[in-house]
Design a protein around this motif. Structure first.
Motif, mmCIF file in Angstrom:
data_model
loop_
_atom_site.group_PDB
_atom_site.id
_atom_site.type_symbol
_atom_site.label_atom_id
_atom_site.label_comp_id
_atom_site.label_asym_id
_atom_site.label_seq_id
_atom_site.Cartn_x
_atom_site.Cartn_y
_atom_site.Cartn_z
ATOM 1 N N TYR A 151 -5.993 15.012 69.751
ATOM 2 C CA TYR A 151 -6.693 14.244 68.719
ATOM 3 C C TYR A 151 -5.706 13.414 67.900
ATOM 4 N N ALA A 152 -4.557 14.013 67.577
ATOM 5 C CA ALA A 152 -3.553 13.303 66.782
ATOM 6 C C ALA A 152 -3.009 12.101 67.549
ATOM 7 N N ALA A 153 -2.713 12.289 68.840
ATOM 8 C CA ALA A 153 -2.188 11.188 69.649
ATOM 9 C C ALA A 153 -3.222 10.083 69.795
ATOM 10 N N ASP A 154 -4.490 10.454 69.924
ATOM 11 C CA ASP A 154 -5.565 9.476 70.035
ATOM 12 C C ASP A 154 -5.658 8.632 68.770
ATOM 13 N N ALA A 155 -5.712 9.283 67.611
ATOM 14 C CA ALA A 155 -5.808 8.546 66.348
ATOM 15 C C ALA A 155 -4.549 7.725 66.091
ATOM 16 N N TYR A 156 -3.400 8.276 66.461
ATOM 17 C CA TYR A 156 -2.123 7.572 66.311
ATOM 18 C C TYR A 156 -2.178 6.235 67.053
ATOM 19 N N ALA A 157 -2.707 6.270 68.284
ATOM 20 C CA ALA A 157 -2.809 5.047 69.081
ATOM 21 C C ALA A 157 -3.816 4.073 68.492
#
Length: 594
Positions: A55-61
């Protein structure tokens, strides 16, 4: 010159501007994490769960400037299968994420093939991890030969940038430290060439769209998710300004332009729209023009189809009524439509035409469309009252927050928030994995260090990912997380399956499987916070409690602003946002209910 496979991948990620890699360590992943630790400009963010890392990597992108790309790293099978859900969401919603999976050594696979010896995390199917990730990525590579690693890694990363969707890299443990060629050149997205046939179809699509607008008149724009995903906010804004056409957004496209824009009408979400937005979009306007909009249940709120008076342009083609024009590039269509409308009608023609006639018909001026629904004081704390009061916080604290909403009632309630900052709203509105917002807050906070994630999540969703509070505290992040506790209940599930429960008086009992174990959410601040890294827990059970909290959030000197804040919002079990009231109204009809 040579390097190692681990250093090669780490340096390539850093060269793309990725400053944080999220994940959970494992023995097969160790050599890569060592390389990350020695690579300038990139930091490992260990999370308690693989789901939270995804989830963090998704939002980061989603929110980072420059090449939109994120990365998550896990270990074989036990980590990779858990990460699969977030990567599935990134695939569905066009978010570029690199999923890195470290596997047992080549020697261990030979032992299994020869004598059947399974070691940790291995299954009997060698390609089990690869097979599942092929379903949710645009490229999936297994690196077993260090000499080929640069070619495979570069191919996957270029695919991620070009297709704006996830890719998968599986690397054997003993390959990480093996030598390979050093990186050469820069990695960039490769755009598919525009052919003469593409130009012809584009011209036909624009002709058909302009003809429909000429025939029916009174157009309205509907900006969607792809305006954000494909960086089209600028061209879309130019279309609006040049033509004067008013616009709505989808939930997922919310705040692609500032909602202070004078032509902004509101969020259109079918029957879940506010009455004025629904009236303007469906009754007053005669042509609805979707730009990068997805026809999903959460964008059409109770509606089942679009219709012959719609134009819908997405990244893979354009529909005009019943006609479809394939492989029309969305950026080219937006630009060509703008130029043709200005040529045909003149600059800002629809501004005068639209609003002059709207005034004659008795519709309010644009500012009235944006006004929040009046909420009576003294009625107790409700979903609608909460979001109405949070609107006051957003208005008083511009450029302070990024709203992050979870699925369910949180999503439907947050739709009414007025977000004046462009790109100030984030939600996973198609995949709808519950708990997404809490992990996503990590990625948002690390990219936008001058903004504070303002998170809205239901109690059931929050219980999925509560561990991610640890990441917030550990890294000094300061999200404000509103846990919406409607007496321990999956409210949205009850509404979707048996909405008659919400009639007054209820015509059915709550379904037993929607009842949650109650938590003392505000007390979790004592679990995750420390003396050196404080976390504040607050219980809000009344209008007065909410007003006091919002006052404290507005006071920078208040200790509540020194670290993460967990707000336990107590709501009645039978309450729900007004935006989903159409379900209850349908239930009250003779053919409704069950």
């Amino acid at each position: 010159m040579t390097t190692t496979v681990a250093r090669y991948l780490a340096s390539r990620l850093a060269s793309l501007g990725i400053e944080h890699v999220f994940g959970v360590p494992g023995n097969h992943l160790g050599p890569f994490l060592t390389a990350v630790g020695h690579t300038p400009g990139i930091e490992w963010i260990g999370t308690p769960t693989e789901v939270g890392a995804g989830y963090a990597a998704d939002a980061y992108a989603r929110v980072r400037p420059g090449p939109r790309i994120g990365a998550a790293a896990v270990t074989y099978s036990v980590g990779a299968f858990t990460l699969l859900n977030p990567i599935g969401g990134s695939y569905v919603e066009y978010v570029p994420v690199v999923a890195i999976n470290a596997t047992p050594t080549y020697e261990q696979w030979l032992n299994y093939r020869a004598i059947g010896l399974l070691t940790s995390h291995m299954s009997q199917r060698r390609e089990s991890n690869l097979d599942v990730y092929r379903q949710v990525t645009v490229d999936a590579q297994v690196v077993t030969n260090a000499a080929l690693a640069p070619v495979q890694i570069d191919a996957a990363l270029v695919a991620c940038l070009s297709e704006r969707r996830p890719v998968y890299l599986e690397v054997m443990e003993d390959v990480w430290d093996a030598p390979c060629a050093s990186p050469v050149g820069d990695l960039t997205a490769r755009t598919r060439p525009v052919t003469a046939r593409n130009e012809q179809v584009l011209g036909r699509a624009v002709d058909a769209a302009v003809a429909l607008i000429e025939e029916l008149g009174r157009p309205i724009l509907w900006a969607g998710e792809e305006v954000d995903r494909f960086d089209l906010a600028g061209p879309f804004g130019e279309l609006v300004e040049a033509t004067g056409i008013p616009f709505c957004t989808t939930i997922g496209g919310k705040a692609v332009l500032s909602e202070d824009h004078p032509y902004f009408v509101g969020v259109y979400n079918g029957k879940s729209s506010t009455p004025w937005v629904y009236t303007v979009f469906q009754k007053w306007a005669r042509v609805r023009i979707g730009i990068g909009s997805w026809s999903t249940s959460k964008n059409l709120g109770g509606e089942r189809s679009i219709g012959p008076d719609w134009i819908v342009a997405a990244h893979d083609g354009v529909s005009v009524g019943a006609s479809y024009f394939p492989d029309v590039r969305l950026p080219a269509f937006v630009e060509a439509l703008r130029d043709r409308l200005v040529t045909r009608f003149g600059e800002r023609h629809f501004e005068a035409d639209y609003y002059a006639r709207a005034h004659e018909a008795g519709l309010p001026v644009p500012s009235a469309y944006r006004s929040t629904r009046a909420v009576a004081a003294g009625t107790g704390l409700t979903y609608d009252l909460l979001f109405d009061r949070v609107n006051d916080l957003l208005a008083a604290s511009p450029r302070t927050y990024t709203v992050v909403s979870d699925a369910g009632f949180s999503l439907l309630g947050s739709m009414s928030l007025h977000v004046s900052e462009k790109d100030g709203y984030l939600a996973q509105n198609s995949w709808l994995s519950i708990g997404y917002s809490v992990g996503a807050a990590t990625g948002v906070a690390l990219v936008r260090q001058d903004r504070r994630p303002l998170v809205f999540v239901g109690d059931g969703s929050f219980q999925e990912v509560v561990q991610e509070l640890s990441t917030h505290v550990r890294h000094g992040l300061r999200p404000v997380i509103f846990v919406l506790d409607n007496e321990g209940f999956y409210g949205i599930e009850q509404m979707l399956v048996a909405p008659c429960y919400y009639t007054k008086p209820p015509s059915s009992e709550p379904d037993y499987y929607n009842i949650l174990h109650p938590w003392r959410y505000d007390a979790l601040a004592q679990v995750f916070g420390t003396a050196t890294a404080p976390m504040t827990g607050v219980e809000v059970a009344s209008e007065e409690d909410l007003a006091d909290l919002l006052r404290r959030l507005g006071d920078r000197a208040d200790s509540v602003n020194y670290g993460p804040v967990l707000v336990h919002v107590r709501l009645r079990r039978d309450d729900y946002p007004v935006s989903i009231s159409y379900k209850v109204e349908e239930c009250a009809q003779p053919e409704g209910g069950r």
